[in-house]
Design an enzyme around this catalytic site. Structure first.
Site, PDB file in Angstrom:
ATOM      1  N   ASP A 275      47.502  -5.786 -13.281  1.00 43.33           N
ATOM      2  CA  ASP A 275      47.878  -6.056 -11.897  1.00 43.33           C
ATOM      3  C   ASP A 275      48.895  -5.274 -11.370  1.00 43.33           C
ATOM      4  O   ASP A 275      49.762  -4.681 -12.198  1.00 43.33           O
ATOM      5  CB  ASP A 275      48.090  -7.699 -11.897  1.00 43.33           C
ATOM      6  CG  ASP A 275      49.503  -8.002 -12.641  1.00 43.33           C
ATOM      7  OD1 ASP A 275      50.443  -7.815 -12.181  1.00 43.33           O
ATOM      8  OD2 ASP A 275      49.362  -8.420 -13.875  1.00 43.33           O
TER       9      ASP A 275
ATOM     10  N   VAL B  26      51.422   1.779 -18.283  1.00 43.95           N
ATOM     11  CA  VAL B  26      49.900   1.247 -18.546  1.00 43.95           C
ATOM     12  C   VAL B  26      48.946   2.659 -18.932  1.00 43.95           C
ATOM     13  O   VAL B  26      48.212   2.483 -19.784  1.00 43.95           O
ATOM     14  CB  VAL B  26      49.082   0.555 -17.377  1.00 43.95           C
ATOM     15  CG1 VAL B  26      49.031   1.341 -16.215  1.00 43.95           C
ATOM     16  CG2 VAL B  26      47.812   0.026 -17.887  1.00 43.95           C
TER      17      VAL B  26
ATOM     18  N   GLY C 164      53.872  -6.498 -16.754  1.00 40.62           N
ATOM     19  CA  GLY C 164      52.442  -6.486 -16.271  1.00 40.62           C
ATOM     20  C   GLY C 164      51.619  -5.278 -16.320  1.00 40.62           C
ATOM     21  O   GLY C 164      51.749  -4.458 -17.269  1.00 40.62           O
ATOM     22  N   GLU C 165      50.963  -5.012 -15.390  1.00 36.94           N
ATOM     23  CA  GLU C 165      49.960  -3.784 -15.352  1.00 36.94           C
ATOM     24  C   GLU C 165      48.843  -3.605 -16.261  1.00 36.94           C
ATOM     25  O   GLU C 165      47.864  -2.930 -16.297  1.00 36.94           O
ATOM     26  CB  GLU C 165      50.822  -2.279 -15.595  1.00 36.94           C
ATOM     27  CG  GLU C 165      51.823  -2.343 -14.821  1.00 36.94           C
ATOM     28  CD  GLU C 165      52.822  -0.878 -15.187  1.00 36.94           C
ATOM     29  OE1 GLU C 165      52.427  -0.176 -15.967  1.00 36.94           O
ATOM     30  OE2 GLU C 165      53.810  -0.482 -14.254  1.00 36.94           O
ATOM     31  N   GLY C 166      48.798  -4.333 -17.426  1.00 35.31           N
ATOM     32  CA  GLY C 166      47.862  -4.476 -18.429  1.00 35.31           C
ATOM     33  C   GLY C 166      48.444  -4.105 -19.732  1.00 35.31           C
ATOM     34  O   GLY C 166      47.858  -3.841 -20.694  1.00 35.31           O
TER      35      GLY C 166
END
Length: 361
Positions: free
Chosen positions: A186, A97, A328-330
């Site tokens: 997240d 990210v 995830g993570e963005g």
């Protein structure tokens, strides 16, 4: 705070959307030639109530982190300590990210809303100006991880409400600091299990269709994970008309906070670019609180998690890119960000047939 935020959310402005469609018809390009980008820019005009809408910049990624009691059920092989360890990686700038955020010039804010183990860093005060070079930590822990949703409700209603309101507060902070678009992120080992439960609860989908392999579990673990989700839904019988109750019964603290971030963005008429399955499960809760909040949502990518596809269909959102991502993570939202910016920039910068002296057909 939640009630006033919901009350501030209004549907898209039809006049601004009509003006954007009319402007597209006069730009130096064949009508409809930009495909989904044209409708995206129209939606963003409706959200802003202006044509053209503001450029969606600067961008701010908010990564909400929490742990999950259902981890005790063996739904993932990863140890729970990885959540806190990855927060350290985010803050050191070493995660995927961070690489994507640097490329996009986006700031990164990490919010501990319920991490179970000690964090490797100290919180940083809210910025007056967003700084893409310095990831920031906000400690807003409601509790150290949720309870085991397979045994009891994951959260009390008060805890779920506190997490939602944390997300609203973070949205306000970032927008007040100048953010023109918010991106969801997240982190939470085991968080695809509550995400699957939320998606099944809000859409009525069978848990088998809503549950994916998360970090890549093997067949026996996957079958067990589906069974855990199915049993939790049978135990709690969450009512989709009561989104706070659904979040409390089978959600996670990061899911609830992401729902709040989306609601906060919608109330401020600021677009929110959704990442993967965790984000879209939270988006279902936000839409249950305020259906018009969907007008602020942009689906960044089509996650490889099957539940994300179920949720996006329910929300009526088409993802901008499809790269088979499930990190995830963005990360997926960041990769989709230039598409969103480009869609709006067309309305700002492309000449009309009249102004350019170009003949129409």
């Amino acid at each position: 705070m939640l009630e006033t935020t919901i009350a501030a959310i209004r549907p898209a402005d039809e006049a601004a959307m009509a003006a954007a469609r009319e402007l597209h018809g006069r730009l130096t390009k064949p009508a409809g030639s930009l495909g989904a980008l044209e409708e995206l820019s129209v939606r963003l005009a409706g959200l802003a109530g202006a044509c053209p809408p503001p450029l969606p910049e600067p961008a701010a990624v908010a990564i909400f982190a929490g742990d999950h009691g259902v981890h005790a059920q063996g739904v993932t092989p990863w140890p729970q300590e990885v959540t806190a360890q990855m927060i350290g990686n985010f803050l050191a700038g070493g995660a995927v990210v961070n690489a994507f955020a640097r490329q996009a010039g986006a700031s990164v804010t990490v919010v501990d809303v319920g991490v179970a183990t000690p964090l490797p860093a100290e919180p940083v005060a809210a910025p007056a100006v967003l700084d893409p070079a310095v990831p920031r930590l906000v400690v807003a822990s409601v509790r150290r991880g949720t309870r085991d949703l397979a045994v009891t409700a994951a959260l009390t209603r008060d805890e779920a409400l506190a997490a939602v309101q944390t997300g609203i507060r973070i949205a306000d902070e970032l927008i007040d600091a100048g953010a023109g678009i918010l991106l969801t992120g997240d982190m939470g080992i085991g968080n695809t299990t509550p995400a699957a439960a939320l998606i099944a609860a809000f859409t009525g989908a069978d848990p088998l269709d809503a549950t994916g392999r998360g970090t890549g579990v093997d067949d026996p673990t996957y079958a067990h994970k589906v069974a855990v989700v199915r049993a939790a839904l049978a135990r709690h019988a969450p009512d989709p008309a009561d989104p706070l109750g659904v979040l409390a019964a089978v959600g996670g603290l990061e899911h609830a906070a992401l729902a709040g971030l989306i609601l906060g963005a919608a109330a401020r008429r600021t677009p929110v670019l959704l990442d993967g399955v965790i984000a879209v499960s939270a988006a279902l809760a936000a839409a249950a609180f305020a259906p018009a909040a969907v007008d602020a949502m942009v689906a960044g990518h089509r996650s490889a998690e099957p539940g994300a596809r179920v949720a996006l269909r329910h929300l009526g959102l088409d993802p901008l890119i499809d790269l088979g991502l499930r990190l995830g993570e963005g990360t997926g939202a960041l990769l989709a960000l230039p598409v969103v910016t480009g869609a709006v920039r067309v309305l700002h910068e492309v000449a009309t047939f009249d102004s350019a002296g170009v003949s129409e057909k």
